[in-house]
Design a protein around this motif. Structure first.
Motif, PDB file in Angstrom:
ATOM      1  N   LEU A 105     -27.183 -47.497 -15.207  1.00 30.47           N
ATOM      2  CA  LEU A 105     -27.548 -48.444 -14.141  1.00 30.47           C
ATOM      3  C   LEU A 105     -29.034 -48.420 -13.764  1.00 30.47           C
ATOM      4  O   LEU A 105     -29.410 -48.833 -12.669  1.00 30.47           O
ATOM      5  CB  LEU A 105     -26.674 -48.215 -12.902  1.00 30.47           C
ATOM      6  CG  LEU A 105     -25.191 -48.610 -13.069  1.00 30.47           C
ATOM      7  CD1 LEU A 105     -24.436 -48.420 -11.754  1.00 30.47           C
ATOM      8  CD2 LEU A 105     -25.037 -50.054 -13.554  1.00 30.47           C
ATOM      9  N   PHE A 106     -29.877 -47.978 -14.676  1.00 32.19           N
ATOM     10  CA  PHE A 106     -31.316 -48.162 -14.450  1.00 32.19           C
ATOM     11  C   PHE A 106     -31.657 -49.628 -14.702  1.00 32.19           C
ATOM     12  O   PHE A 106     -31.149 -50.226 -15.669  1.00 32.19           O
ATOM     13  CB  PHE A 106     -32.132 -47.332 -15.452  1.00 32.19           C
ATOM     14  CG  PHE A 106     -32.261 -45.875 -15.110  1.00 32.19           C
ATOM     15  CD1 PHE A 106     -33.223 -45.442 -14.211  1.00 32.19           C
ATOM     16  CD2 PHE A 106     -31.424 -44.940 -15.709  1.00 32.19           C
ATOM     17  CE1 PHE A 106     -33.353 -44.086 -13.916  1.00 32.19           C
ATOM     18  CE2 PHE A 106     -31.551 -43.584 -15.415  1.00 32.19           C
ATOM     19  CZ  PHE A 106     -32.520 -43.160 -14.513  1.00 32.19           C
ATOM     20  N   SER A 135     -35.077 -47.903  -5.505  1.00 33.16           N
ATOM     21  CA  SER A 135     -33.980 -48.443  -6.320  1.00 33.16           C
ATOM     22  C   SER A 135     -34.492 -49.169  -7.561  1.00 33.16           C
ATOM     23  O   SER A 135     -33.797 -49.254  -8.567  1.00 33.16           O
ATOM     24  CB  SER A 135     -33.121 -49.392  -5.463  1.00 33.16           C
ATOM     25  OG  SER A 135     -31.942 -49.739  -6.129  1.00 33.16           O
ATOM     26  N   SER A 169     -26.426 -43.205 -15.522  1.00 32.59           N
ATOM     27  CA  SER A 169     -27.595 -43.505 -16.360  1.00 32.59           C
ATOM     28  C   SER A 169     -27.591 -44.911 -16.947  1.00 32.59           C
ATOM     29  O   SER A 169     -28.627 -45.395 -17.402  1.00 32.59           O
ATOM     30  CB  SER A 169     -27.699 -42.475 -17.486  1.00 32.59           C
ATOM     31  OG  SER A 169     -26.491 -42.485 -18.234  1.00 32.59           O
ATOM     32  N   ASN A 219     -35.781 -41.804 -17.876  1.00 35.00           N
ATOM     33  CA  ASN A 219     -35.970 -42.975 -17.025  1.00 35.00           C
ATOM     34  C   ASN A 219     -36.429 -44.157 -17.873  1.00 35.00           C
ATOM     35  O   ASN A 219     -37.612 -44.294 -18.174  1.00 35.00           O
ATOM     36  CB  ASN A 219     -36.972 -42.696 -15.895  1.00 35.00           C
ATOM     37  CG  ASN A 219     -36.873 -43.794 -14.850  1.00 35.00           C
ATOM     38  OD1 ASN A 219     -36.802 -44.966 -15.192  1.00 35.00           O
ATOM     39  ND2 ASN A 219     -36.852 -43.429 -13.590  1.00 35.00           N
ATOM     40  N   GLY A 262     -23.524 -44.916  -9.182  1.00 31.75           N
ATOM     41  CA  GLY A 262     -24.711 -44.734 -10.025  1.00 31.75           C
ATOM     42  C   GLY A 262     -24.351 -44.381 -11.450  1.00 31.75           C
ATOM     43  O   GLY A 262     -23.256 -44.695 -11.917  1.00 31.75           O
ATOM     44  N   LYS A 313     -26.770 -53.585  -9.014  1.00 31.45           N
ATOM     45  CA  LYS A 313     -26.271 -52.424  -9.785  1.00 31.45           C
ATOM     46  C   LYS A 313     -24.740 -52.373  -9.710  1.00 31.45           C
ATOM     47  O   LYS A 313     -24.066 -52.138 -10.713  1.00 31.45           O
ATOM     48  CB  LYS A 313     -26.874 -51.115  -9.245  1.00 31.45           C
ATOM     49  CG  LYS A 313     -28.339 -50.952  -9.595  1.00 31.45           C
ATOM     50  CD  LYS A 313     -28.918 -49.675  -8.973  1.00 31.45           C
ATOM     51  CE  LYS A 313     -30.403 -49.554  -9.284  1.00 31.45           C
ATOM     52  NZ  LYS A 313     -31.053 -48.456  -8.549  1.00 31.45           N
ATOM     53  N   THR A 363     -36.553 -47.348 -17.229  1.00 30.60           N
ATOM     54  CA  THR A 363     -37.007 -48.583 -16.577  1.00 30.60           C
ATOM     55  C   THR A 363     -38.461 -48.903 -16.964  1.00 30.60           C
ATOM     56  O   THR A 363     -39.348 -48.057 -16.815  1.00 30.60           O
ATOM     57  CB  THR A 363     -36.886 -48.469 -15.041  1.00 30.60           C
ATOM     58  OG1 THR A 363     -35.527 -48.227 -14.713  1.00 30.60           O
ATOM     59  CG2 THR A 363     -37.358 -49.745 -14.353  1.00 30.60           C
ATOM     60  N   VAL A 404     -24.071 -47.989 -21.539  1.00 27.85           N
ATOM     61  CA  VAL A 404     -24.809 -49.257 -21.303  1.00 27.85           C
ATOM     62  C   VAL A 404     -24.099 -50.456 -21.910  1.00 27.85           C
ATOM     63  O   VAL A 404     -24.312 -51.591 -21.462  1.00 27.85           O
ATOM     64  CB  VAL A 404     -26.263 -49.237 -21.843  1.00 27.85           C
ATOM     65  CG1 VAL A 404     -27.208 -48.621 -20.874  1.00 27.85           C
ATOM     66  CG2 VAL A 404     -26.371 -48.585 -23.187  1.00 27.85           C
ATOM     67  N   LYS A 459     -22.083 -44.561 -17.507  1.00 25.54           N
ATOM     68  CA  LYS A 459     -22.958 -43.915 -18.491  1.00 25.54           C
ATOM     69  C   LYS A 459     -23.101 -44.731 -19.771  1.00 25.54           C
ATOM     70  O   LYS A 459     -23.977 -44.460 -20.578  1.00 25.54           O
ATOM     71  CB  LYS A 459     -22.398 -42.536 -18.849  1.00 25.54           C
ATOM     72  CG  LYS A 459     -22.458 -41.578 -17.672  1.00 25.54           C
ATOM     73  CD  LYS A 459     -21.963 -40.203 -18.059  1.00 25.54           C
ATOM     74  CE  LYS A 459     -22.080 -39.266 -16.877  1.00 25.54           C
ATOM     75  NZ  LYS A 459     -21.228 -38.094 -17.006  1.00 25.54           N
ATOM     76  N   ASN A 519     -34.600 -46.276 -10.173  1.00 21.47           N
ATOM     77  CA  ASN A 519     -33.584 -45.229 -10.282  1.00 21.47           C
ATOM     78  C   ASN A 519     -32.234 -45.872 -10.599  1.00 21.47           C
ATOM     79  O   ASN A 519     -32.127 -47.097 -10.699  1.00 21.47           O
ATOM     80  CB  ASN A 519     -33.542 -44.342  -9.021  1.00 21.47           C
ATOM     81  CG  ASN A 519     -33.024 -45.059  -7.791  1.00 21.47           C
ATOM     82  OD1 ASN A 519     -32.080 -45.849  -7.858  1.00 21.47           O
ATOM     83  ND2 ASN A 519     -33.643 -44.796  -6.653  1.00 21.47           N
ATOM     84  N   SER A 520     -31.220 -45.041 -10.746  1.00 19.32           N
ATOM     85  CA  SER A 520     -29.928 -45.573 -11.192  1.00 19.32           C
ATOM     86  C   SER A 520     -28.846 -45.395 -10.126  1.00 19.32           C
ATOM     87  O   SER A 520     -27.666 -45.422 -10.430  1.00 19.32           O
ATOM     88  CB  SER A 520     -29.501 -44.872 -12.484  1.00 19.32           C
ATOM     89  OG  SER A 520     -29.367 -43.486 -12.222  1.00 19.32           O
TER      90      SER A 520
END
Ligand code: NZQ
Ligand code: ZN
Length: 388
Positions: free
Chosen positions: A168-169, A144, A166, A8, A164, A102, A10, A127, A125, A147-148
């Motif tokens: 999109l965090f 939200s 990973s 995580n 979603g 997102k 964020t 970035v 996935k 989370n992603s």
């Protein structure tokens, strides 16, 4: 406990006055798209705080992201980002604005028709292929901010679908509990019930070996029960607001889902009620959740009894009796949070809802759901009909 990975990224920034840190969090020389909803941020002073904090940055504003954000609206933002060479998005809002951002972030470099992101549930996935974004949370509810996942509605087909991955965090989320003060009662009620149900989706399955996850989940549930009715009455109370905000984040930032089975069928069915009737997200969960626990009683009764004992302190009776009482206590709590738990109390012309939902799930190839994949379409029908 089953194997898991916890990722995580964020940067979570919590507390009073934190919006002023925005200029340190967004890369210098960024060209920012400031995305927001229907305009509440202009009335409660959040817009002014954001603009003051971002003095010196080049900002393009994009408002009008609806509650239950629409694909059609979000694609307009994608065009603006392309035309104006935006390099960073700042979402200022609740779950709808953050989810919308997102989607925008992923859609920008998506090759092909962007509606496929939703129809095919594309996972982002990489970035390097999405545009970075941060958030200023204005409504604790969805998680939200940390989370992603996201949920977006396609207006044209009345479908509410998830996306979603990973990538999109949020890069960061600023969570200042003083924003809670301006929330209407209805949204405060929604926020508590959404967070509560997020925990239930990940906790109320069957007994397993992940002792800590259960205890964390029970703590979040107990805290929401303790503060929920009060925060609705006193949203300016910082003790209540701060605990509410942290509970909502903790309910769906991935932590309690690690190493455990999860359900999520209440959400899957609930999304259909929002898509069909525009019922607020949390209110759909209050309609479906308790009926799902009843229809799936044999699968869930051991965990329901644990929940009854530990969360509601029901100590007397057999497993079945405690489990049944726990469902009753849950319904009482939902009523105390302003929820109307029957579909007929929330919309008219509901008689064909079960047919519609079952057909839709069938078309999408969703044959079974839940922690044991035993919520078949027959069970979905029973749950929806029981909710009428
Ligand atoms: O649009 P504005 O004018 O800002 O007004 C909003 C909106 O009308 C208002 N509001 C927000 N902050 C406020 C405020 N009004 C006064 N003061 C403030 N500080 O509240 C209204 C509802 O906002 P919305 O963002 O729609 O609510 P929420 O945060 O409950 O988000 C709901 C959406 O999130 C999705 C839901 O399906 C729904 O589309 N979810 C997202 C999840 C996720 N990404 O992980 C998980 C959830 O289960 C959920 O599905
Ligand atoms: Zn939810």
């Amino acid at each position: 406990m089953t194997n898991f990975e916890l990722y995580n990224p964020t940067h979570y920034i919590f507390g009073k006055g934190q919006i002023s840190k925005l200029s340190d969090l967004i890369p210098a020389k960024s060209k920012i798209l400031l995305a927001y909803g229907g305009g509440s941020i202009f009335k409660n002073g959040i817009y002014d705080q954001v603009k003051t904090a971002l003095a010196g940055f080049e900002i393009v504003e994009f408002g009008g992201i609806e509650p239950n954000p629409r694909f059609e609206t979000l694609m307009k933002a994608v065009e603006i980002i392309r035309a104006k060479n935006i390099t960073f998005i700042l979402a200022v809002g609740g779950g709808s604005v953050i989810d919308g951002v997102k989607f925008i972030s992923g859609a920008l470099n998506f090759e092909g028709d962007a509606v496929e992101i939703l129809k095919k549930r594309i996972l982002f996935k990489d970035v390097s292929k999405v545009i970075p974004f941060g958030t200023v949370l204005t409504l604790p509810a969805t998680g939200s901010e940390m989370n992603s996942g996201a949920v977006v509605t396609i207006e044209a087909t009345q479908e509410k679908l998830t996306l979603g991955g990973s990538a999109l965090f949020p890069k960061f989320s600023i969570c200042d509990p003083t924003v809670v003060a301006s929330l209407p009662k209805r949204q405060l009620e929604n926020g508590v019930v959404d967070a509560f149900t997020h925990v239930m989706e990940q906790y109320l399955t069957y007994p397993h070996d992940a002792l800590l996850q259960d205890r964390i989940s029970e703590s979040i549930l107990q805290t929401l029960i303790e503060i929920g009715p009060d925060v609705v009455q006193n949203p300016s109370d910082y003790k209540l607001a701060s605990n509410f905000m942290w509970c909502a984040t903790m309910a769906l930032n991935g932590l309690i889902q690690k190493g455990v089975p999860s359900d999520w069928a209440t959400h899957m069915i609930g999304h259909e009620l929002t898509a069909l009737y525009e019922i607020d997200h949390a209110r759909t969960l209050a309609i479906i959740g308790p009926n799902l626990y009843k229809v799936m009683f044999e699968t869930k009764k051991d965990k329901l009894a644990q929940y009854g004992k530990r969360v509601w302190n029901i100590q007397e009776g057999t497993t079945d009796a405690i489990a049944k009482k726990a469902i009753e206590k849950t319904i009482e709590f939902l009523h105390s949070m302003g929820m109307k738990t029957k579909l007929s109390e929330n919309t008219r012309d509901f008689e064909k809802t079960a047919d519609f939902i079952v057909n839709r799930f069938e078309e999408r190839g969703w044959k079974a759901m839940g922690e044991k994949q035993n919520i078949t379409l027959d069970k979905v029908r029973q749950i929806v009909e029981m909710s009428y």
